[in-house]
Design a protein around this motif. Sequence first.
Motif, PDB file in Angstrom:
ATOM      1  N   CYS A 198       0.646  -1.174  -0.019  1.00  0.00           N
ATOM      2  CA  CYS A 198      -0.054  -0.037  -0.034  1.00  0.00           C
ATOM      3  C   CYS A 198       0.946   1.179  -0.041  1.00  0.00           C
ATOM      4  CB  CYS A 198      -1.040  -0.012   1.305  1.00  0.00           C
ATOM      5  SG  CYS A 198      -1.938  -1.339   1.363  1.00  0.00           S
ATOM      6  N   GLY A 199       2.041   1.387   0.690  1.00  0.00           N
ATOM      7  CA  GLY A 199       2.794   2.369   0.956  1.00  0.00           C
ATOM      8  C   GLY A 199       3.232   2.668  -0.431  1.00  0.00           C
ATOM      9  N   PHE A 200       3.905   1.422  -1.219  1.00  0.00           N
ATOM     10  CA  PHE A 200       4.375   1.755  -2.416  1.00  0.00           C
ATOM     11  C   PHE A 200       3.498   2.250  -3.467  1.00  0.00           C
ATOM     12  CE2 PHE A 200       8.349   0.649  -0.911  1.00  0.00           C
ATOM     13  CZ  PHE A 200       9.278   0.660  -1.942  1.00  0.00           C
ATOM     14  N   ALA A 201       2.293   1.413  -3.407  1.00  0.00           N
ATOM     15  CA  ALA A 201       0.991   2.068  -4.293  1.00  0.00           C
ATOM     16  C   ALA A 201       0.825   3.553  -4.178  1.00  0.00           C
ATOM     17  CB  ALA A 201      -0.155   1.180  -3.825  1.00  0.00           C
ATOM     18  N   VAL A 202       0.891   4.238  -3.059  1.00  0.00           N
ATOM     19  CA  VAL A 202       0.599   5.593  -3.050  1.00  0.00           C
ATOM     20  C   VAL A 202       1.658   6.443  -3.562  1.00  0.00           C
ATOM     21  CG1 VAL A 202       0.231   7.390  -1.346  1.00  0.00           C
ATOM     22  CG2 VAL A 202      -0.809   5.058  -0.672  1.00  0.00           C
ATOM     23  N   MET A 203       3.019   5.739  -3.186  1.00  0.00           N
ATOM     24  CA  MET A 203       3.983   6.542  -4.047  1.00  0.00           C
ATOM     25  C   MET A 203       4.087   6.649  -5.636  1.00  0.00           C
ATOM     26  SD  MET A 203       7.548   5.580  -1.912  1.00  0.00           S
ATOM     27  CE  MET A 203       8.104   6.661  -0.485  1.00  0.00           C
ATOM     28  N   GLY A 204       3.376   5.310  -5.973  1.00  0.00           N
ATOM     29  CA  GLY A 204       3.304   5.450  -7.458  1.00  0.00           C
ATOM     30  C   GLY A 204       2.486   6.291  -7.836  1.00  0.00           C
ATOM     31  N   LEU A 205       1.332   6.441  -7.122  1.00  0.00           N
ATOM     32  CA  LEU A 205       0.004   7.314  -7.558  1.00  0.00           C
ATOM     33  C   LEU A 205       0.677   8.776  -7.578  1.00  0.00           C
ATOM     34  CD1 LEU A 205      -2.984   7.686  -7.942  1.00  0.00           C
ATOM     35  CD2 LEU A 205      -3.026   8.468  -5.581  1.00  0.00           C
ATOM     36  N   PHE A 206       1.263   9.316  -6.613  1.00  0.00           N
ATOM     37  CA  PHE A 206       1.888  10.493  -6.518  1.00  0.00           C
ATOM     38  C   PHE A 206       3.013  10.874  -7.871  1.00  0.00           C
ATOM     39  CE2 PHE A 206       0.440  11.280  -2.584  1.00  0.00           C
ATOM     40  CZ  PHE A 206       0.083  12.528  -2.167  1.00  0.00           C
ATOM     41  N   ASN A 207       3.750   9.663  -8.165  1.00  0.00           N
ATOM     42  CA  ASN A 207       4.685   9.895  -9.071  1.00  0.00           C
ATOM     43  C   ASN A 207       3.939   9.795 -10.410  1.00  0.00           C
ATOM     44  OD1 ASN A 207       7.566   9.857  -9.780  1.00  0.00           O
ATOM     45  ND2 ASN A 207       7.733   7.927  -8.379  1.00  0.00           N
ATOM     46  N   ALA A 208       2.963   9.125 -10.838  1.00  0.00           N
ATOM     47  CA  ALA A 208       2.558   8.862 -12.007  1.00  0.00           C
ATOM     48  C   ALA A 208       1.243   9.837 -12.304  1.00  0.00           C
ATOM     49  CB  ALA A 208       1.810   7.599 -12.372  1.00  0.00           C
ATOM     50  N   VAL A 329      -1.828   1.466  -9.897  1.00  0.00           N
ATOM     51  CA  VAL A 329      -1.460   2.568 -10.699  1.00  0.00           C
ATOM     52  C   VAL A 329      -2.201   2.648 -11.995  1.00  0.00           C
ATOM     53  CG1 VAL A 329       0.001   4.419 -11.657  1.00  0.00           C
ATOM     54  CG2 VAL A 329       0.579   3.721  -9.379  1.00  0.00           C
ATOM     55  N   ILE A 330      -1.717   1.022 -12.497  1.00  0.00           N
ATOM     56  CA  ILE A 330      -2.412   1.239 -13.881  1.00  0.00           C
ATOM     57  C   ILE A 330      -4.073   1.116 -13.836  1.00  0.00           C
ATOM     58  CG2 ILE A 330      -2.536  -0.755 -15.822  1.00  0.00           C
ATOM     59  CD1 ILE A 330       0.121  -1.472 -15.287  1.00  0.00           C
ATOM     60  N   GLY A 331      -4.543   0.210 -12.616  1.00  0.00           N
ATOM     61  CA  GLY A 331      -5.881   0.079 -12.408  1.00  0.00           C
ATOM     62  C   GLY A 331      -6.282   1.472 -12.178  1.00  0.00           C
ATOM     63  N   ASP A 332      -5.744   2.658 -11.489  1.00  0.00           N
ATOM     64  CA  ASP A 332      -6.154   3.824 -11.317  1.00  0.00           C
ATOM     65  C   ASP A 332      -6.395   4.616 -12.967  1.00  0.00           C
ATOM     66  OD1 ASP A 332      -6.744   6.359  -9.294  1.00  0.00           O
ATOM     67  OD2 ASP A 332      -5.257   7.034 -10.861  1.00  0.00           O
TER      68      ASP A 332
END
Length: 377
Positions: A198-208, A329-332
């Motif tokens: 989950c932590g890396f998913a949030v980082m991915g969202l911020f990044n992408a 992130v792809i799902g988002d």
Amino acid sequence: MIGTTMPSPMYALYAERLHFAVLTTSVVFATYAAGVLAALLVFGSWSDAVGRRPVLFAGIGFAVLSGIVFLVADSVGVLLIGRVLSGLSAGLFTGTATAAVIEAAPEEWKSRAAAVASMANIGGLGLGPFIAGALVQYAPSPLHLSFVLHLALLTLAAVAVAVVPETSKRQGRIGFQRLAVPREARAVFVPAAIAAFCGFAVMGLFNAVVPTFVALEIGIPNHFLGGFMVTTIFGASAVTQLFAVWIPPRLAVAVGSAVLIVGLAVLAAALWVASLPALIAAGVIAGVGQGISFGRGLAAIAERTPQQRLAEVSSTYFVVAYVGISLPVIGDGFAAQIWGLREAGVAFAVAAAVLVSLCLALIVWTESRSRNLSRTT
């Protein structure tokens, strides 16, 4: 590591010039994680056998190729190649450079060497979009100058690797990195891995996605600001990991998960009302939670893992984390195509908060069960 996040403030420009939507941005970003996973699985144990320096040189080589590809990028396909090469470089650096730093540290630094290596790793990820955002917004050649700077930094890195001594005893073997978790570590591994995911998913969202959100939904098309938004979460994580070493590992996973839930709640509200200050606060809070839970989660797992199996368990942990930075992130991106960027982001934050809440409940239940068993014994 700076080079792996440099493209983040540029995605809006690439999207404008190459005519693609948020979903494509998410896929281009997530392709990086595929490169990381490939490097972890294929080359994860090679530096134990051939030495740290050859693998570090290989990582620098992939990073150089990535920079060159980005300099000539004129299509989505070329961007994907650049991201895969960048991911391969990061995957090689992640384990090998950390091991080299720990092995090279003088005796008085041994207790802090892992934290220094982790801060260099996460700090580099945070500096990349900050530097690139400033150059894209205020310097000429917005899609090229950052990568020229990165190639110059890689030249310095290559010189540094060339002059330092080898630290590995070369006692490992060349082969695929096996992924497994021993039975005695599973009770700790599962909640720590969920928190890492989950932590890396949030980082991915911020990044992408967040830089694009700032430009399109908040209405501030400033690339430096977009890069700064990414830096908030990585910077908070890097700084927090230095201080989190004083928290007992298993307690830290619970504390980090609780803080991450707060960060996700603030993120959902910030996305819904399109508030820039709230979005910055969400990045800082989520970064603190991710920093506590991720770094100390690995320490908690190490406490329960036999020494001879630590490499495979650590690799399994990193694989879970990097799946977290890509698939959600792809799902988002898919959801944004259907519902819109704001609604998809809020749904992402809510779903992640529910998952982390389950993780926290699992930790509390496990600890309560352990105490009851101890009393019975």
